[in-house]
Design a protein around this motif. Structure first.
Motif: not given
Length: 273
Positions: A170-178
């Motif tokens: 979910e954090l990656i979906r929000r834009g964080c790469k890893a």
């Protein structure tokens, strides 16, 4: 006349890493912990303080944020001269400082950003209010190359999905790469850390023997070590493994200087990183 920060003949063996965070007077966490980790792993620490604190190895009593205007001036002055190869973010002090950082990072998208989401202290002091958290998720998180939450931090940042893997993605979906999730808060015999590098990639799991004490500054150590290794040009997977190894050994040889938490001894030797 030389243009500051870009001359190719300047020192290359110690890449500059900009650590931005709070000051912990006992040096277990915060900017001093970052500096110790960076220098141990052959990166030169550049430091900007977002807040001073009243704390010790037992608890955080109070946080005093830095002026956002002063912080912005310090950031611009420093980076006109010294160009960081990576940036490590810890306690950010205030919404206004977060806004300054987002604007600056948007102008420098080529620099890896390692985000240590310091939500609260072990003793329960909160470092993020509701407005900061909302801004963090909407504007700062998408600029992160990697975020390093522990399990309680992950639960706060991604409360809706149930499983750890779903929360990380979910954090990656929000834009964080890893996302590198640390598992010290789980009730398991070994510590199980999980690295997620995309929405669809398989998780990379690392297991470490659980150490017996409570430690002050383990998250700072890991994120700063990761920043140093990425600045040195390591891939994320290799940097993640070496940073975890450095952190584990720093905790294993930690010092107990009072009746409070143990303080990581961040000294590199031939056994790790």
């Amino acid at each position: 006349m030389l243009e500051p920060g870009i001359n190719q003949h300047f020192q290359k063996n110690y890449p500059c890493v900009l650590a931005i965070g709070g000051h912990d007077p006992c040096s277990g966490a915060g900017i001093i912990a970052d500096s110790q980790s960076l220098l141990a792993l052959k990166a030169w620490p550049l430091t900007l303080i977002t807040a001073t604190t009243s704390q010790n190895t037992h608890q955080v009593d109070r946080v005093y944020p830095q002026s956002a205007e002063v912080f912005a001036e310090q950031l611009e002055t420093l980076t006109r001269d010294l160009r960081p190869k990576a940036i490590k973010l810890g306690v950010l002090g205030s919404l206004e400082i977060q806004q300054v950082l987002v604007e600056w990072l948007q102008r420098h998208p080529d620099i890896p950003v390692i985000l240590d989401p310091v939500v609260s202290s072990t003793s329960g002091h909160s470092f993020l209010d509701a407005s900061q958290l909302e801004h963090f998720l909407e504007h700062l998180l998408p600029l992160a190359s990697v975020i390093t939450p522990n399990l309680p931090e992950l639960a706060l940042l991604a409360p809706r999905p149930a499983a750890t893997a779903q929360k990380a993605r979910e954090l990656i979906r929000r834009g964080c790469k890893a996302v590198l999730v640390t598992g010290t808060h789980a009730e398991t015999q070994a510590v199980r850390n999980q690295l997620y590098t995309s929405l669809n990639s398989s998780v990379i799991i690392s297991r470490w023997p659980r150490l017996p004490h409570e430690y002050h500054g383990s998250g700072c150590t890991l994120a700063a070590a990761l920043a140093a290794l990425l600045a040195r040009g390591e891939s994320l997977e290799i940097a993640s493994n070496l940073a975890q190894d450095f952190t584990w050994h720093s905790l294993k040889q930690a010092l107990q200087l009072s009746e409070g938490q143990h303080l990581p001894l961040r000294i590199k030797d031939n056994q790790h990183a």
